[in-house]
Write a protein that holds these residues in place. Structure first.
Motif: not given
Lengths: 98, 130, 122
Positions: A21-23, A43-45, A50-51
């Protein structure tokens, strides 16, 4: 560039979600210790937002210790301890999420 | 490169001491210098000379001692965190009227200023949390 | 005061009574300030509970963290931040906090991490 490390399993702890979230890129995200469970397909979702400027890594020894090295999602590059050191030097600072 | 390491996790309730050790050993192997390892919070338990794990388990305190000795690494234990948890050197044991000291050789009790200094005067500060 | 690349951001994620994490983070902030290192604090996740105004630590025989937090301006520690989402997720009113914190959206939180020279998280 910031190196973010996450050492908590995403199934029982919010550290990975909070980190994502903070990345913002360019950044490196490295899963270590119980954090490596986050590299499995279940957990890939979590990583979808992320780009391409966020590079995802996972620590080999921690995968092997948990018997999940064959389950790593293709998004991740598996790295050894020496590559962890190199990554921490390629980035200019780090944030540990735990 | 000069790298400082923060160990902020219990040696038994987390993997912080173990992962930090592997990182430090790999860094040294690549020719970098680990200037200081700072043990804070539950991490200070790793500096107790009285930990006696079973022989087939790793004693991380001992591993750190060996690495520090071989490569001249400062191993600083936060004094406030250590006193609170019963990790004392001889001087502090006397000062607080305790019957024994247990800070392992190679570790030094000092203040948080050493962590702030490491944060700003090392090329990198790598945190291992618990 | 030190230049931004020499400033330290202390990120804390724990509530006031979660082991010693909140106090450990605060102690590092106060030490850094005493050494005249520019230091900021990001209260993330449960750490926003540290900012509630009516804490009575003595009810559980604990030392008051809130009292120490309120002293931060005296040490010239005024770079205080919290993600708006952390307050919202916990139903907390940003207008009723112990300290004047700057509220950040997710993008601003990410930018904040980029702007400091070093980051230490607790």
């Amino acid at each position: 560039m910031i190196l973010h490390t996450v050492n908590r399993a995403p199934g029982s702890h919010a550290a990975l979600q909070q980190c994502i979230q903070a990345l913002s890129g360019p950044a490196a995200l490295l899963l270590i210790e119980d954090g490596v469970y986050g590299a499995t397909p279940a957990f890939t979702r979590l990583f979808h937002r992320l780009d391409g400027t966020v590079h995802c890594y996972v620590l080999a020894a921690d995968l092997q210790a948990r018997g999940i090295d064959a389950l790593v999602d293709g998004r991740f590059q598996v790295i050894d301890d020496a590559a962890f050191v190199q990554l921490s030097l390629d980035c200019d600072k780090m944030v540990a999420w735990y | 490169m000069k790298i400082a390491v923060l160990v902020y996790g219990s040696p038994t309730a987390s993997s912080a001491a173990a992962t930090a050790y592997r990182y430090a050993r790999a860094a040294i192997g690549l020719g970098h210098q680990i200037t200081r390892v700072f043990f804070y919070g539950e991490g200070v338990h790793g500096a107790s000379a009285l930990a006696a794990p079973p022989q087939d388990e790793v004693n991380w305190g001992q591993r750190w001692q060996q690495l520090a000795q071989e490569h001249e690494i400062e191993m600083i234990v936060c004094i406030a965190a250590a006193l609170r948890r019963g990790v004392l050197n001889q001087q502090e044991a006397q000062r607080h009227g305790k019957s024994a000291a247990n800070l392992a050789a190679g570790f030094e009790l000092s203040g948080l200023g050493q962590l702030a200094d490491a944060a700003l005067n090392s090329d990198r500060l790598i945190t291992f949390g618990g | 005061m030190s230049t931004p690349d020499k400033q330290l951001l202390v990120v804390v994620g724990a509530g006031p009574h979660n082991a010693t994490r909140a106090r450990d983070a605060l102690d590092l902030v106060l030490t850094s300030a005493a050494f005249e290192i520019g230091v900021g604090i990001l209260f993330r996740d449960d750490a926003v509970y540290q900012l509630l105004p009516q804490q009575q630590a003595d009810a559980i025989d604990a030392k008051s963290l809130a009292a120490n937090l309120q002293a931060l301006p005296l040490y010239d520690v005024e770079q205080l931040y919290a993600p708006r989402s952390a307050l919202e997720a916990r139903g907390l009113d940003p207008d009723n906090l112990l300290l004047p914190v700057q509220l950040l959206d997710d993008n601003a939180t990410a930018a904040l991490l980029h702007s400091y020279g070093q980051i230490l998280s607790f």
